[in-house]
Design an enzyme around this catalytic site. Structure first.
Site: not given
Ligand code: HXC
Length: 517
Positions: A172-173, A407
């Site tokens: 993401g961002g 150039g």
């Molecule tokens: C809250 C999160 C989290 C998030 C992971 N966790 N990402 N909690 N916010 N963004 C937590 C999970 O709930 C889990 O909690 C623990 O972290 C481990 O995650 P898992 O999914 O079990 O691990 P894994 O299978 O290795 O997968 C990792 C992952 C996946 C690929 C990162 O968690 C995922 O897709 N997360 C979301 C990613 C995402 O879309 N983020 C937003 C991106 S946009 P528990 O309690 O079960 O241990 C963004 C915007 C930024 O970031 C903007 C800036 C301008």
């Protein structure tokens, strides 16, 4: 010890203990099973033994937008400062074992605190990224927190070196913080960076792709140019960061640290007199010169697998760090194309910002011709490198080994864009274009009317070569400071760096220039 004092110390020990346990043994085990170290193990390996001083070990968030009061020890990031070979650096290391290292308000405040201090005291900032991105439960507070980090990345740019190390997800961002920093390290098969992940790609474009193929280390080191260094595992990656720091000053007011590698400055290499092949169309490896001339044959190449037709990296001459930009005749004949111009342009700007003298080794037949490059913006990309060299105020030296055409010759730190000192090997060919192209234009009618057109072309090419494809015409005009023996290149460069040591340039007032981004 009285009872109140004992209780307070026990409370502190308990709170610290909770934080040090991170997400617990099972989560740390999961991390290890994936070939990844924990946030604290990474810090321990990166910094000198026992030098780490932690901040905000007791800081937690204030709960989340779902109204839950749940908080996390250290809020998923370890921050502080420590030393690399005795020089102070600031660091943050995201802890994937605590809510996936996701970034909430308190987490970001910890990062911002060390970034602010790094700028205030003038020390590099190193960020280890292993995070699920914005903490979903904190909603807009998490987005606001990212903005605060981006703002600081930009303010710190060119003030202190900023290094990002991607050791897990970065999506993401969130990718924009590392991409603003000076150098991005990635680890093979356990790190990835993308703006939209595989599932969104599938929904929007119906393409199936794995995270590795979409934004793994290989992609960013060979295709996109986002990453600068790749390592097979966390341990080797952290070792490379230590190595890089050793070439750099701590901030933009300092010079890089001197390091005496006990390599005699007047060492010559007679084999270099035979490096350039007799046939001008034959290639050779520029690395032969690079490794021969640098102190201790040590060279840290930047983006070694991206745009390989140009070589950029750090080495030392007479103990002093230099930024080296060299055409690589063995890849695409060393032409400048879009990627090479972007890669070298950004590298030159880094060196200039941090007082690192620039040395260009030139063997460039021109810019890459063709619609792909033209439509891809070779004009504006090439202009980036032209702009970067021209605006650089650090000592600038060039050595022309062979081709220096048109150039591309001008762009590659030529005398005409005010490099300080330039040398040519006797094999240099400084001209508007290569002999074949030139003969075909200048002697077009004579060649077309000849009974044997190939023989006529050859004869005209030879005539052109004798007149232009040498360094002596340029030397006569004073465009070359000296034609040197290849074997003496190291010695001549070291002496020139010494004489340029006190260089100072002051330009007219401006807020900032407008580089063709
Ligand atoms: C809250 C999160 C989290 C998030 C992971 N966790 N990402 N909690 N916010 N963004 C937590 C999970 O709930 C889990 O909690 C623990 O972290 C481990 O995650 P898992 O999914 O079990 O691990 P894994 O299978 O290795 O997968 C990792 C992952 C996946 C690929 C990162 O968690 C995922 O897709 N997360 C979301 C990613 C995402 O879309 N983020 C937003 C991106 S946009 P528990 O309690 O079960 O241990 C963004 C915007 C930024 O970031 C903007 C800036 C301008």
């Amino acid at each position: 010890m009285d009872r109140r004092c004992k209780t307070t110390i026990e409370t502190l020990e308990k709170l610290r203990g909770e934080s040090l346990q991170a997400g617990g043994p099972k989560k740390i085990e999961d991390q290890h099973r994936r070939g990844k170290l924990s946030a604290r193990e990474r810090i321990d390996l990166l910094l000198d033994d026992g030098s780490f001083e932690e901040f905000d070990v007791l800081k937690t968030g204030r709960g989340d937008a779902f109204g839950e009061s749940r908080t996390y020890p250290g809020d998923g990031v370890v921050t502080g400062h420590g030393a690399i070979d005795g020089r102070e650096v600031f660091i943050f290391s995201q802890d994937f074992t605590i809510v996936g290292g996701s970034l909430g308000e308190a987490h970001a405040q910890k990062i911002c605190k060390v970034m602010d201090l790094a700028v205030r005291v003038g020390a590099p900032i190193i960020g280890i990224n292993d995070s699920g991105g914005a903490r979903i439960q904190e909603g807009v507070d998490a987005l606001a927190a990212y903005g605060e980090i981006f703002h600081r990345n930009v303010r710190a740019s060119g003030v202190v070196p900023q290094i990002s190390c991607i050791m897990g997800p970065c999506a993401g961002g969130a990718v924009y913080s590392p991409s603003i920093t000076d150098f991005v390290f990635m680890v093979e098969e356990s790190s990835y960076m993308f703006v939209t992940g595989p599932s969104v790609v599938k929904t929007v474009t119906h393409q199936e792709i794995t995270a590795e193929k979409l934004g793994g280390a290989d992609v960013h080191c060979t295709k996109s140019g986002v990453a600068h260094f790749v390592a097979p595992n966390d341990i080797l990656c952290l070792r490379e960061i230590r190595r890089l720091i050793n070439y750099l000053p701590s901030n933009n007011k300092q010079k890089p640290p001197m390091l005496d590698l006990r390599d005699p400055p007047d060492r010559t290499d007679p084999a270099l007199d035979y490096l350039i092949p007799e046939n001008p169309n034959q290639t050779y490896d520029m690395n032969v010169l690079i490794y021969s001339m640098l102190d201790g044959a040590e060279f840290m190449e930047v983006q070694s697998a991206f745009a390989r037709n140009i070589i950029c990296g750090f080495g030392r001459l007479g103990g002093q760090t230099i930024g080296l930009v060299a055409n690589q005749p063995s890849i695409l004949a060393g032409v400048l194309d879009n990627d090479a111009s972007f890669k070298a342009g950004r590298f030159v700007r880094f060196c200039d910002a941090f007082n690192i003298p620039l040395v260009a080794l030139v063997d460039v037949p021109g810019f890459m011709p063709g619609p792909d490059q033209e439509h891809g913006g070779i004009i504006r990309h090439g202009a980036k490198l032209l702009y970067a060299f021209t605006e650089a105020t650090v000592p600038r030296i060039s050595v022309i080994l062979r081709k220096a055409y048109g150039g591309a010759y001008l762009v590659m730190n030529s005398k005409h864009i005010h490099c300080d000192v330039n040398y040519a090997w006797p094999t240099a060919e400084i001209a508007v274009m290569g002999p074949k192209g030139a003969a075909e234009v200048v002697f077009k009618k004579e060649i077309q009317s000849a009974s044997d057109q190939d023989a006529a072309l050859n004869e005209k090419m030879n005539k052109y070569r004798e007149a232009f494809a040498n360094p002596f015409l340029a030397a006569k005009r004073g465009y070359i400071d000296d034609v040197i023996f290849p074997r003496d290149t190291r010695h001549r460069l070291i002496r020139t760096l010494q004489v340029l040591e006190g260089k100072e340039v002051k330009g007219p007032y401006r807020k900032h220039g407008n580089i063709p981004l």
